[in-house]
Enzyme design. Structure first.
Site, short mmCIF file in Angstrom:
data_model
loop_
_atom_site.label_atom_id
_atom_site.label_comp_id
_atom_site.label_asym_id
_atom_site.label_seq_id
_atom_site.Cartn_x
_atom_site.Cartn_y
_atom_site.Cartn_z
N GLN A 132 -4.03 -1.35 10.07
CA GLN A 132 -3.97 -2.68 9.44
C GLN A 132 -4.52 -3.73 10.41
O GLN A 132 -4.11 -3.81 11.56
CB GLN A 132 -2.50 -3.00 9.07
CG GLN A 132 -2.33 -4.31 8.32
CD GLN A 132 -3.04 -4.34 6.96
OE1 GLN A 132 -3.03 -3.36 6.21
NE2 GLN A 132 -3.67 -5.46 6.65
N ASP B 80 -10.82 3.29 4.93
CA ASP B 80 -11.14 1.86 4.81
C ASP B 80 -12.65 1.62 4.90
O ASP B 80 -13.12 0.53 4.59
CB ASP B 80 -10.45 1.06 5.93
CG ASP B 80 -9.18 0.37 5.45
OD1 ASP B 80 -9.06 0.14 4.25
OD2 ASP B 80 -8.32 0.07 6.31
N LYS C 252 0.84 -1.21 0.00
CA LYS C 252 0.00 0.00 0.00
C LYS C 252 0.87 1.25 0.00
O LYS C 252 0.62 2.21 -0.73
CB LYS C 252 -0.93 0.00 1.23
CG LYS C 252 -2.05 -1.04 1.14
CD LYS C 252 -2.77 -1.22 2.48
CE LYS C 252 -3.72 -2.42 2.42
NZ LYS C 252 -4.30 -2.76 3.72
#
Ligand code: NAP
Length: 287
Positions: A94, A117, A50
């Site tokens: 994460q 997200d 990412k």
């Protein structure tokens, strides 16, 4: 005829190049804080991919690495600091987090305006109601792939295997929107006779996290098969001692009309959609 392999890598790169061009015209550098607690190798490789993609698109990533035994309050106050930092537009935590951390509390601490997200309850609620906000990256990536390959979704029966908050549920929710107009069945471990459902699918989306769960005899002729699964299976012949495989047996290519590969299908689309959300967050911050 073997299935058309849906090239998520190529489409993801095309989208990222467009984002790079858009980014170059902004008077702000879209920035994402990437928080990783612990040293899980799979998480580390996702985070690295990412960050590399952000860099290539002219965006900035702020690496925040915390130890496995990080105190939850430290993590929450780190998030709070970033919420208040005007130069950082998005926050990615994460997952999975170390076991002693309450994931729900951590995600709820993210400012929804920076929740690229789309995991925060406010973001998920807005998506559920169709009232704006970010779209979750993996489901959005799947929708883009279907659009790119002109797969007719309206009126089709989509069967999703998996009901997680990050893939199965949001995908089902998005696909029943009027703009997509699909009819949805969601299967999970409580489903009796999964094959009875998967065989009815015009579009089958596997997101179970079970290597090769979907076999050729579980799909109907010419079905479109989207494999979200990313599983590490040990393989002594591979350099790293493992290889990646999806939730769909590769044999399915002999019966499906379209199939996403693993790797190179949904994974790169997830990254492209993340970058798109970071750009959107940066633009929102100027309003
Ligand atoms: P998850 O939270 O573990 O959820 C898995 C879901 O699949 C659960 O709803 C589970 O049912 C269901 N399931 C598991 N085994 C099943 C079986 N044998 N039959 C029917 N249903 C079954 O996983 P996730 O986070 O959604 O991820 C799923 C997979 O996608 C993983 O391989 C993950 O690595 C991958 N993934 C890929 C991307 C990408 O960008 N490509 C992004 C996210 C996830 P229950 O609810 O009944 O337990």
């Amino acid at each position: 005829m073997p299935a058309v392999i849906m090239d998520g890598k190529a489409l993801g790169l095309k989208i990222r190049e467009n984002l790079r061009l858009k980014c170059a015209q902004l008077d702000v550098v879209p920035s994402l804080a990437v928080i990783l607690a612990g040293e899980d190798p799979a998480s580390l490789s996702y985070v690295t991919a990412k960050e590399k993609a952000l860099d290539e698109a002219g965006m900035k990533s702020h690496d925040i690495r915390l130890p496995e035994n990080v105190n939850e309050d430290v993590l929450l106050s780190t998030i709070n600091d970033i919420n208040n930092n005007e130069k950082i537009h998005g926050i990615l935590v994460q997952l999975p987090l170390p076991k002693h951390i309450n994931e729900e509390r951590v995600i709820s601490a993210i400012d929804p305006k920076k929740d690229v997200d789309c995991f925060h309850p406010v973001s998920a609620g807005k998506m559920f109601l169709g009232s704006g906000g970010f779209l979750p990256c993996t489901p959005h990536g799947v929708l883009c792939l279907l659009r790119e390959y002109n797969i007719p979704v309206s009126g089709s029966h989509v069967v999703i295997v998996g009901r997680s908050n990050i893939v199965g549920k949001p995908l089902a929710n998005l696909l029943i929107r009027r703009e997509f107009n699909a009819t949805i069945t969601v299967c999970h471990t409580g489903t009796h006779d999964i094959t009875g459902f998967t065989k009815q699918a015009d579009i089958l989306i596997a997101a179970a996290g079970m290597p090769a769960l979907i076999k050729k005899d579980m799909i109907k002729e010419n079905a479109v098969v989207i494999d979200v699964g990313v599983n590490r299976v040990s393989d002594n012949s591979a350099k790293k001692g493992y290889r990646l495989c999806g939730d769909v047996d590769p044999d399915v290519a002999g019966k499906a009309s379209f199939l996403t590969p693993v790797p190179g299908g949904v994974g790169p689309m997830t990254i492209a959609m993340l970058l798109q959300n970071v750009l959107e967050a940066a633009m929102l911050s100027k309003e």
